[in-house]
Design a protein around this motif. Sequence first.
Motif: not given
Length: 452
Positions: A4-7, A89-90, A108-109, A125-126
Motif C-alpha cells: 500500500i502506497l502512502v502519498v 485504512a490498511t 506500506l510504502y 514498511c519501506c
Amino acid sequence: MAGILVVNERYFPDSEIEAAQVGATSFTRSVLRCLQKAGLAAGVILYKRDETCEEPRLEFVQRSGVSCALLRFNFEMSTEAVSRAIATATAQLCADHGFRGQAAQAMLYYQTDALLGFHPQELACCVTHHGPFVHDFVEMFSARDTARAFGDADKALHLFKHQELGLNRVRANGRMFVLQHSWLQREYLLGRGVDEQRIRAVRPPITAPEVPEPLHDERLAAFVAGAELLVFTAVARLDYFKNVELLVSGAVQARKRGVPLRILVVGDRPDDHGAREVLRARVPDEHRSEFLAVGKLPGPQLHALFRQARPNGVFVCPSRYETLGITPLEAALSGVCTLMVDSPAVEARRFFPAAHRFLPSTDGLAEAIGQVHADPAGVERLGRELRETIAAEVSEENFERDTLSAWQDFSLAAQSLAPRVAVRQPARHSARLPAQDTRPTDQDSTPTPART
C-alpha cells in the motif's frame, strides 16, 4: 507481501496525464504500476494535512482509477490516533483488494518520511527519501538559503523535526526498509547510522514514449521550430533547488558570444506567473524577444516538446541540489542533447558522460552551449548518442526488476521479524477515529539544525 502506497494527496493527481507536481509523483506511479503487474497492489493512502481536524478522518475514494483511503490529519494529533487511522485504512484496503485477513502481512510504502513517525508498529514498511534532508542541505548551504529553499525558516524546521523523527524510527525498527533511488541519499543515511542491510537501490523508472502526441500549443511549437538553437529546461516548480536563473544567465551569455539561440523555460502552474516574470526580467531588452516562459506541461505534452526539440534543442539541468533529476533523464532518453550541471549535489549527474556536464557558473554553461553549437556532429546526433549511453542503465524494465527484487527481500526479512501483534480491523463506516494523547514526550525536543 501486499503493498500500500502512502502519498501526499497533493501529489497524486486525478489523472495520470496531469502534469506531475513533483518528481516523486512519476516515481510513485511507477511503483504502483510495478506492484499492480505483480498482483501485490492493495491501494493507496492519501494523506492531507488539515488543521481544522481535531482527530484523524478517513474517507475511501477512487483516484486515477485506484482505490484510495484519504486520511485527513495534522501533526498536532497524537501519534497513536494517526497510527490507528493508518492501520485501519490498511486493513480496509487489503480487504477490498482480496487480501482479507492478510493486513498484518502488508507492507506500506512511504513516498517520503513525513509520516514515518506515525507508522503503525505492527506493520512493515519501506520508504523512498525523494526530498532533500534539511540536515544534509544546511551542511552545504547557508541557513538563509535553506529557509529560502524550503519556503521559510518555520517550514524548514518543521520538515527537519519530522525527518529526524522518521530517521530515528528507521534506525530503531528492523522492519523498516529503504527503497533507495539516490546514492546521494544512501550516503547520508549510512552516515546517520541506518543499517546498510535494510537499504536496496533501484534504478530510476524512466522511459520515453515511442510515438508522442503533437505539441498542442501553437505559440510554443512555433517558438521551438523557429530557433536555430533552443536552450531550454522544464521543471515542476521554479524554486531555489532548480536554479533556473543560471540557465537564463548562461544562455544570455552564450548569445552575447554570438550563439544564435532562443531560451525556453517551462515551469510552475500556468496561472502562476510570478517566478516566470522574474526570470524574464533577467533577460536584457535586446534579447527578450528570444525568450519564452510557459507553465508546466502534462507528461504527454512534455514528451511532445522533447520530440520537437530533438533537431535543434539543448535541455539544461542547472539545479543546485537534486536527489535524482527525473526530467533531464527523460529528456536524454527522448534523444534530446542534454547538459547536466557538474555538481555532486545532483544525483542524475552520475548517468551523464563528462562531455555533457558543465561547471555550475554562468561562464561554465555559456562555454558548454558554445561547444555544443560548434560541434560538427550536430545536436541531434549528440542527443542520439547520449540516449544510447543512458538507456543501458535507465529503463522501466530495470526499475521493475530492482523494485520486485527489493520487495521480495524486504518481505522475507519483515516476516522473519514479525511481532505477535493483532492488526486492527477495518472500520469503513467510522468517519472519525477518537484521539488519545499518547505523543512521545520528546517529540518537540528535536534540536534546531545548525550549519557546520
